[in-house]
Design a protein around this motif. Structure first.
Motif, PDB file in Angstrom:
ATOM      1  N   ILE A  68       2.933  -1.781  -5.983  1.00 14.66           N
ATOM      2  CA  ILE A  68       2.615  -0.800  -5.099  1.00 14.66           C
ATOM      3  C   ILE A  68       1.409  -0.100  -5.475  1.00 14.66           C
ATOM      4  O   ILE A  68       1.478   0.462  -6.663  1.00 14.66           O
ATOM      5  N   ILE A  69       0.398  -0.010  -4.807  1.00 13.54           N
ATOM      6  CA  ILE A  69      -0.633   0.540  -5.183  1.00 13.54           C
ATOM      7  C   ILE A  69      -1.137   1.640  -3.990  1.00 13.54           C
ATOM      8  O   ILE A  69      -1.426   1.209  -2.677  1.00 13.54           O
ATOM      9  N   GLY A  70      -1.486   2.933  -4.425  1.00 15.01           N
ATOM     10  CA  GLY A  70      -2.152   3.607  -3.374  1.00 15.01           C
ATOM     11  C   GLY A  70      -3.472   4.166  -3.730  1.00 15.01           C
ATOM     12  O   GLY A  70      -4.621   3.626  -3.203  1.00 15.01           O
ATOM     13  N   ARG A  71      -3.741   5.202  -4.611  1.00 16.90           N
ATOM     14  CA  ARG A  71      -4.828   5.893  -4.924  1.00 16.90           C
ATOM     15  C   ARG A  71      -6.022   4.949  -5.027  1.00 16.90           C
ATOM     16  O   ARG A  71      -7.115   5.120  -4.671  1.00 16.90           O
ATOM     17  N   SER A  72      -5.964   3.816  -5.781  1.00 21.01           N
ATOM     18  CA  SER A  72      -6.983   2.992  -6.293  1.00 21.01           C
ATOM     19  C   SER A  72      -7.566   2.454  -5.166  1.00 21.01           C
ATOM     20  O   SER A  72      -8.813   1.979  -5.226  1.00 21.01           O
ATOM     21  N   ILE A 132      14.687  -3.492  -6.475  1.00 21.17           N
ATOM     22  CA  ILE A 132      14.505  -2.355  -7.226  1.00 21.17           C
ATOM     23  C   ILE A 132      13.005  -2.116  -7.659  1.00 21.17           C
ATOM     24  O   ILE A 132      12.231  -2.755  -7.268  1.00 21.17           O
ATOM     25  N   VAL A 133      12.938  -0.667  -7.867  1.00 16.37           N
ATOM     26  CA  VAL A 133      11.655  -0.371  -8.400  1.00 16.37           C
ATOM     27  C   VAL A 133      11.589  -0.364  -9.975  1.00 16.37           C
ATOM     28  O   VAL A 133      12.658   0.377 -10.545  1.00 16.37           O
ATOM     29  N   VAL A 134      10.664  -0.593 -10.613  1.00 16.26           N
ATOM     30  CA  VAL A 134      10.502  -0.620 -11.880  1.00 16.26           C
ATOM     31  C   VAL A 134       8.899  -0.534 -12.334  1.00 16.26           C
ATOM     32  O   VAL A 134       8.070  -1.085 -11.766  1.00 16.26           O
ATOM     33  N   GLY A 175       2.423   2.267 -10.193  1.00 17.36           N
ATOM     34  CA  GLY A 175       1.703   2.595 -11.373  1.00 17.36           C
ATOM     35  C   GLY A 175       0.523   1.721 -11.807  1.00 17.36           C
ATOM     36  O   GLY A 175       0.011   1.844 -12.821  1.00 17.36           O
ATOM     37  N   VAL A 176       0.032   0.972 -10.875  1.00 16.85           N
ATOM     38  CA  VAL A 176      -1.053   0.111 -11.159  1.00 16.85           C
ATOM     39  C   VAL A 176      -2.195   0.761 -10.707  1.00 16.85           C
ATOM     40  O   VAL A 176      -2.168   1.621  -9.743  1.00 16.85           O
ATOM     41  N   GLY A 177      -3.330   0.761 -11.510  1.00 21.35           N
ATOM     42  CA  GLY A 177      -4.688   1.384 -11.344  1.00 21.35           C
ATOM     43  C   GLY A 177      -4.698   2.864 -11.900  1.00 21.35           C
ATOM     44  O   GLY A 177      -4.875   3.131 -13.006  1.00 21.35           O
ATOM     45  N   PHE A 178      -4.393   3.892 -10.945  1.00 19.93           N
ATOM     46  CA  PHE A 178      -4.401   5.316 -11.110  1.00 19.93           C
ATOM     47  C   PHE A 178      -3.440   5.687 -12.513  1.00 19.93           C
ATOM     48  O   PHE A 178      -4.073   6.462 -13.294  1.00 19.93           O
ATOM     49  N   GLN A 179      -2.369   5.100 -12.620  1.00 22.61           N
ATOM     50  CA  GLN A 179      -1.634   5.330 -13.436  1.00 22.61           C
ATOM     51  C   GLN A 179      -1.724   4.599 -14.947  1.00 22.61           C
ATOM     52  O   GLN A 179      -1.088   4.557 -15.793  1.00 22.61           O
ATOM     53  N   VAL A 193       3.749  -1.631   3.627  1.00 19.53           N
ATOM     54  CA  VAL A 193       3.174  -0.038   3.587  1.00 19.53           C
ATOM     55  C   VAL A 193       4.197   0.674   3.093  1.00 19.53           C
ATOM     56  O   VAL A 193       5.403   0.663   3.896  1.00 19.53           O
ATOM     57  N   LYS A 194       4.148   1.697   2.202  1.00 15.02           N
ATOM     58  CA  LYS A 194       5.179   2.396   1.637  1.00 15.02           C
ATOM     59  C   LYS A 194       4.882   3.771   2.256  1.00 15.02           C
ATOM     60  O   LYS A 194       3.547   4.240   2.000  1.00 15.02           O
ATOM     61  N   VAL A 195       5.606   4.581   2.782  1.00 15.98           N
ATOM     62  CA  VAL A 195       5.405   5.970   3.109  1.00 15.98           C
ATOM     63  C   VAL A 195       6.539   6.906   2.624  1.00 15.98           C
ATOM     64  O   VAL A 195       7.743   6.693   2.646  1.00 15.98           O
ATOM     65  N   LEU A 223       0.868  -1.180  -0.020  1.00 12.96           N
ATOM     66  CA  LEU A 223      -0.019  -0.024  -0.070  1.00 12.96           C
ATOM     67  C   LEU A 223       0.969   1.163   0.090  1.00 12.96           C
ATOM     68  O   LEU A 223       1.867   1.460   0.989  1.00 12.96           O
ATOM     69  N   ALA A 224       0.470   2.045  -0.965  1.00 15.95           N
ATOM     70  CA  ALA A 224       1.525   3.459  -0.944  1.00 15.95           C
ATOM     71  C   ALA A 224       0.476   4.419  -0.108  1.00 15.95           C
ATOM     72  O   ALA A 224      -0.618   4.835  -0.703  1.00 15.95           O
ATOM     73  N   LEU A 225       0.748   4.610   1.340  1.00 20.39           N
ATOM     74  CA  LEU A 225       0.145   5.287   2.026  1.00 20.39           C
ATOM     75  C   LEU A 225       0.385   6.946   1.782  1.00 20.39           C
ATOM     76  O   LEU A 225       0.909   7.343   2.932  1.00 20.39           O
ATOM     77  N   ASP A 226      -0.158   7.443   0.789  1.00 21.10           N
ATOM     78  CA  ASP A 226       0.182   8.814   0.505  1.00 21.10           C
ATOM     79  C   ASP A 226      -1.052   9.745   0.810  1.00 21.10           C
ATOM     80  O   ASP A 226      -0.745  10.668   1.589  1.00 21.10           O
ATOM     81  N   PHE A 227      -2.031   9.255   0.603  1.00 21.24           N
ATOM     82  CA  PHE A 227      -3.196  10.199   0.793  1.00 21.24           C
ATOM     83  C   PHE A 227      -4.274   9.550   1.383  1.00 21.24           C
ATOM     84  O   PHE A 227      -5.486   9.391   0.728  1.00 21.24           O
ATOM     85  N   ALA A 269      15.075   1.726 -10.468  1.00 23.07           N
ATOM     86  CA  ALA A 269      15.749   1.578 -11.802  1.00 23.07           C
ATOM     87  C   ALA A 269      14.983   2.213 -12.936  1.00 23.07           C
ATOM     88  O   ALA A 269      15.378   2.300 -14.016  1.00 23.07           O
ATOM     89  N   GLY A 270      13.542   2.141 -12.761  1.00 25.39           N
ATOM     90  CA  GLY A 270      12.503   2.610 -13.939  1.00 25.39           C
ATOM     91  C   GLY A 270      11.385   3.446 -13.091  1.00 25.39           C
ATOM     92  O   GLY A 270      11.034   2.956 -11.864  1.00 25.39           O
ATOM     93  N   MET A 271      10.953   4.118 -13.777  1.00 25.09           N
ATOM     94  CA  MET A 271       9.898   5.007 -12.991  1.00 25.09           C
ATOM     95  C   MET A 271       8.580   4.940 -14.074  1.00 25.09           C
ATOM     96  O   MET A 271       8.763   4.488 -15.196  1.00 25.09           O
ATOM     97  N   SER A 272       7.398   4.690 -13.397  1.00 23.53           N
ATOM     98  CA  SER A 272       6.308   4.716 -14.087  1.00 23.53           C
ATOM     99  C   SER A 272       5.343   5.880 -14.743  1.00 23.53           C
ATOM    100  O   SER A 272       4.759   5.592 -15.752  1.00 23.53           O
ATOM    101  N   HIS A 273       5.902   7.028 -14.668  1.00 26.02           N
ATOM    102  CA  HIS A 273       5.442   8.031 -15.436  1.00 26.02           C
ATOM    103  C   HIS A 273       6.136   8.373 -16.629  1.00 26.02           C
ATOM    104  O   HIS A 273       7.284   8.275 -16.858  1.00 26.02           O
TER     105      HIS A 273
HETATM  106  P1  BMP Z   1      -0.660   5.372  -6.777  1.00 23.98           P
HETATM  107  O1  BMP Z   1      -0.729   3.852  -6.828  1.00 23.98           O
HETATM  108  O2  BMP Z   1      -1.679   6.319  -6.012  1.00 23.98           O
HETATM  109  O3  BMP Z   1      -0.468   5.888  -8.364  1.00 23.98           O
HETATM  110  O4  BMP Z   1       0.728   5.705  -5.981  1.00 23.98           O
HETATM  111  C1  BMP Z   1       1.900   5.020  -6.764  1.00 23.98           C
HETATM  112  C2  BMP Z   1       2.942   5.137  -5.742  1.00 23.98           C
HETATM  113  O5  BMP Z   1       4.132   4.770  -5.994  1.00 23.98           O
HETATM  114  C3  BMP Z   1       3.106   6.704  -5.114  1.00 23.98           C
HETATM  115  O6  BMP Z   1       3.766   6.487  -3.685  1.00 23.98           O
HETATM  116  C4  BMP Z   1       4.456   7.063  -5.902  1.00 23.98           C
HETATM  117  O7  BMP Z   1       5.297   8.010  -5.114  1.00 23.98           O
HETATM  118  C5  BMP Z   1       5.328   5.851  -5.667  1.00 23.98           C
HETATM  119  N1  BMP Z   1       5.986   5.598  -7.363  1.00 23.98           N
HETATM  120  C6  BMP Z   1       5.442   5.755  -8.558  1.00 23.98           C
HETATM  121  O8  BMP Z   1       4.437   5.876  -8.755  1.00 23.98           O
HETATM  122  N2  BMP Z   1       6.178   5.512  -9.830  1.00 23.98           N
HETATM  123  C7  BMP Z   1       7.619   5.342  -9.666  1.00 23.98           C
HETATM  124  O9  BMP Z   1       8.230   5.246 -10.747  1.00 23.98           O
HETATM  125  C8  BMP Z   1       8.091   4.971  -8.532  1.00 23.98           C
HETATM  126  C9  BMP Z   1       7.540   5.517  -7.162  1.00 23.98           C
HETATM  127  O10 BMP Z   1       7.819   5.343  -6.283  1.00 23.98           O
END
Ligand code: BMP
Length: 208
Positions: A181-185, A135-137, A161-165, A30-32, A7-11, A106-110
Motif C-alpha cells: 500500500i503506497i501513498g505519498r511516494s 490482514i495489514v502488517v 510503509g513503503v517509500g515515505f516511511q 485504491v485505499k481511502v 494506492l493510498a489515496l490520502d493526499f 495485525a501490525g502497524m508500520s510506525h
Molecule cells: P504512505 O505510503 O503515504 O506512507 O501511506 C501509507 C498508508 O497506509 C496511509 O494511508 C496510512 O494510513 C496507511 N497505514 C500505514 O501507513 N501504516 C499502518 O500500519 C497501517 C496503515 O493503514
C-alpha cells in the motif's frame, strides 16, 4: 490484474479523475480513509468508487467499535460499493456476515505502534479465529510479515510503509506480503504515473 500495488489515496494534489484515470494499468486497488473523506465527503467517495469500478476499493477507517455499530458501518460501505474494509483486531470481533472482504490490522508500520507490536501473535490468533480474509502488517517490519505468512499461509497480507516511511518497494512482497500500500511516494511525486511505473517495475523484478 497482476499489479501488487494499492494506492493510498490520502493526499491527492491534482485532479482526482486525472489520478484515477492515469493509474488504471498500474494500480490494483485504491485505499481511502479519513483524509480523503474529510476532503470530498461521503458523497464524493461514493461517486469515485462508482465511477471507477475497475479498482479494488478499500475503506480504511480502522474500525474498532462494538459489533452492532461495526455491522451498520459495513452495510453502509456495501451500499457504497466498497470491496474491502479495514478493521482493528484488538477490540475482538464477531464473525461479520458481510459481502465485504474484512482486513484486520495485525501490525502497524510506525515505530510508536509498540502495543500492537507486542501483541502481534495474539492479533494473528484473532485473525485466524475469525477466519479473516486479509490482514495489514507494516512493511517496515519484514520479520513480522514473514511470521504472519508462516502462521497464516492463506491470508492476504497488505503492507503499508513503503517509500515515505522507509521500506523499499518490493521488500514487503519479498517477505511474503501480497500487496504493498503506497501513498505519498506516488501522490507527492511530480509525475505520479512515472513514480508508480518505477515502483511496479521493482515489485515485478523482485517477484516475477
Ligand atoms: P504512505 O505510503 O503515504 O506512507 O501511506 C501509507 C498508508 O497506509 C496511509 O494511508 C496510512 O494510513 C496507511 N497505514 C500505514 O501507513 N501504516 C499502518 O500500519 C497501517 C496503515 O493503514
Amino acid at each position: 490484474m497482476d499489479s501488487r500495488l494499492i494506492l493510498a489515496l490520502d493526499f491527492p494534489s491534482g485532479d482526482l479523475d486525472n489520478i484515477l484515470n492515469s493509474l488504471k494499468d498500474l494500480v490494483a486497488g485504491v485505499k481511502v480513509g479519513f483524509p480523503l473523506s474529510l476532503m470530498i465527503g461521503w458523497e464524493g467517495i461514493s461517486e469515485i468508487v462508482k465511477r471507477y469500478p475497475e479498482y479494488y476499493w478499500i475503506a480504511d477507517f480502522k474500525l474498532a467499535d462494538i459489533p452492532d455499530v461495526v455491522r451498520y458501518i459495513l452495510r453502509k460501505f456495501e451500499d457504497m460499493n466498497m470491496d474491502g474494509v479495514i478493521i482493528h483486531l484488538f477490540t475482538g470481533h464477531k464473525r461479520y456476515d458481510s459481502k465485504l472482504d474484512l482486513i484486520g490490522v495485525a501490525g502497524m508500520s510506525h515505530p510508536e505502534a509498540r502495543l500492537i507490536r507486542e501483541n502481534f501473535i495474539k492479533l494473528l490468533e484473532i485473525a485466524d479465529l475469525l477466519n479473516i480474509w486479509g490482514i495489514v502488517v507494516g512493511a517496515t517490519r519484514p520479520e513480522m510479515i514473514r511470521e504472519a505468512r508462516r502462521r497464516l499461509p492463506k491470508v492476504r497480507i497488505f503492507s503499508p510503509g513503503v517509500g515515505f516511511q522507509g521500506a523499499k518497494p518490493g521488500s514487503a512482497l519479498e517477505a511474503g506480503a501480497d500487496f504493498e500500500i503506497i501513498g505519498r511516494s506516488i501522490l507527492r511525486s511530480k509525475d505520479p504515473v512515472k513514480a508508480a511505473e518505477g515502483i511496479v517495475k521493482v515489485e515485478r523484478h523482485n517477484l516475477w
